[in-house]
Design an enzyme around this catalytic site. Structure first.
Site, PDB file in Angstrom:
ATOM      1  N   CYS A  97       0.722  -1.253  -0.147  1.00  0.00           N
ATOM      2  CA  CYS A  97       0.052  -0.216  -0.038  1.00  0.00           C
ATOM      3  C   CYS A  97       0.796   1.306   0.099  1.00  0.00           C
ATOM      4  CB  CYS A  97      -0.688   0.097   1.043  1.00  0.00           C
ATOM      5  SG  CYS A  97      -1.778  -1.472   1.390  1.00  0.00           S
ATOM      6  N   HIS A 155      -2.475   6.704   4.381  1.00  0.00           N
ATOM      7  CA  HIS A 155      -1.359   5.833   4.254  1.00  0.00           C
ATOM      8  C   HIS A 155      -0.036   6.738   4.027  1.00  0.00           C
ATOM      9  CE1 HIS A 155      -0.460   1.339   4.803  1.00  0.00           C
ATOM     10  NE2 HIS A 155      -0.059   1.896   5.833  1.00  0.00           N
TER      11      HIS A 155
END
Length: 466
Positions: A97, A155
């Site tokens: 990610c 993130h």
């Protein structure tokens, strides 16, 4: 823990009809169907577009029906593909990610910044994130007159050190971590993770993908006096394996997290093909909701939409005929569905086989929006604006990947690969062997050595793993 899923055999039996209705077979998804024409630019002029960049989370290369899924029906994303160009060689910048997201925001290899080294960013500290001083796609577009917003998964580093608002976004609603429970919004950190800007907001108890769809629709429907950039970062279909309505599963996972078992959110003992199908189809519905808002507000023609996944699929993904999945550098870990639509400038019903990677879109969007990269932070991505809009050849360059467990470089049809597990160099002809089964390294030692040397040249100035 409760698992309401069915067996793999049960799903295939119950959904046999879905395969017959699939838009493309997996083979056609690679080559392009008779309904698609080879990409050809349509030179012309237009105003600067709005930009909607939709990022799915852990969606596999073949998880859309337009990419060959035999189980999952994705009519809205299929319609998006028919309205523009579908890329068969789209890649993510990282195999997990946060490295991909760091590359997307900065336009540079993940290894250029400390925040791109963790796989993925997992804890709050002053190192793991995108520094506020680093130019980003949103900060550069903001300086060029764009309104910028991020809805969904960030993130790119945790508070109090990092935040979307410190990296060029005017507004942010979403989660800071890699994944949250779809109902309780608790993350692997053991904490609640739903924020408006840098302030926690009350949980309304709804399914997270639905909330993000509603927030994105509201953004699109607002009055905008300037062009806008919206990053819509869904967490779906990332674990935990919760489809709409799976509140009992959510309650069990959340109770374990609150009791101290933060590993529960990885949901290693749950999920099923049926659940995964429902998650992806819900994602498709919510994307359709936002695309419909573009149409109803008259913004569709002048909005450039890019859809991609942040890396390859995970446990329940359909990657055929690719091998590997998330976290690995085989094709299944980094080749992802990639769709581009801009009605004002790009013809519908097209397919492109040109390799393109996440940070290429950063360079492309900056050029299209009339912005420039900061000279002290040169881009690693190559702009596809000339290819898409002016009929220029696609950029020729080597695609580079690095993880703690492997290295890869693609040049044209050939891919150099070394995995720590084997410790040996491999060479594959990706065009004829996308499954990476026929290792050509011994047959073509000179080319293997050349690509290995090039990989090492690119790697040399990057930051070392800690």
């Amino acid at each position: 823990m409760t698992n309401r899923g069915t067996t793999r055999r049960g799903v295939f039996g119950a959904l046999a009809g879905a395969a017959a209705a699939t838009t493309l077979t997996s083979e056609a998804a690679f080559a392009g169907s008779p309904e698609e024409s080879p990409f050809r630019a349509r030179p012309g002029t237009s105003k600067r577009p709005n930009i909607l960049f939709i990022l799915a989370d852990d969606l596999g290369w073949g998880d859309l029906s337009s990419y060959g899924s035999p189980l999952i029906e994705t009519p809205h994303l299929d319609r998006l593909a028919r309205g523009g160009v579908r890329f068969t060689n789209g890649y993510s910048a990282g195999a997990v990610c946060s490295p991909t997201r760091v590359a997307l925001y900065t336009g540079r290899f993940p290894g250029r910044t400390p925040g791109g080294l963790p796989e993925p960013i997992g804890a709050a500290n002053a190192t793991d994130g995108i520094p506020a001083a680093h130019p980003t796609l949103p900060s550069l577009l903001k300086a060029a007159g764009y309104t910028t917003a991020l809805i969904g998964k960030w993130h790119g580093g945790f508070l109090p050190h990092f935040s979307p608002l410190r990296s060029g976004f005017d507004e942010f609603f979403g989660n800071y971590s890699g994944g949250v429970d779809y109902y309780s919004k608790y993350s692997h950190t053991g904490d609640y993770d739903l924020y408006e800007g840098e302030t926690p907001v009350e949980n309304d108890g709804r399914y997270y993908t639905d909330i993000l769809g509603d927030r994105a629709e509201a953004f699109v429907r607002r009055r905008h006096d300037e062009p806008w950039l919206l990053h819509l970062n869904f967490t779906s279909p990332h674990w935990p394996w919760e489809a709409p309505g799976d509140r009992v599963v959510s309650e069990e996972i959340t109770a374990e997290i609150k009791a101290g078992n933060t590993q529960a959110i990885f949901h290693n003992d749950g999920g099923s093909l049926e659940t995964y199908k429902k998650m992806v189809e819900n994602l498709d519905q919510r994307i359709g909701q936002v695309l419909d808002a573009l149409r109803r507000t008259g913004q569709e023609r002048d909005t450039l939409v890019i859809f991609q996944s942040d890396n390859g699929g995970e446990r329940f993904s359909y990657n055929w005929p690719l091998t590997g999945n998330k976290a690995g550098l085989n094709e299944g870990g980094i080749r992802v569905p990639t769709i581009v639509r801009w009605p004002a400038r790009i013809r519908s019903g097209q397919v492109s086989h040109e390799p393109v990677v996440t940070h290429d879109w950063t360079a492309t969007l900056l050029e299209i929006a009339g912005a420039r990269a900061h000279p002290d932070y040169p881009l690693d991505g190559a702009s596809f604006a000339g290819y898409l809009l002016r009929g220029a050849a696609a950029p020729e360059r080597d695609l580079f990947w690095r993880t703690r467990s492997g290295r890869a470089l693609r040049r044209g049809r050939y891919k150099y690969l070394r995995l720590t597990a084997t410790g040996a160099d491999a060479l594959y002809d990706i065009e004829t062997d996308p499954r990476e089964q026929a290792d050509l390294a011994a047959r073509q030692p000179a080319l293997t050595a050349e690509l290995r040397t090039r990989w090492e040249q690119i790697d040399a100035p990057l930051l070392r793993y800690r």
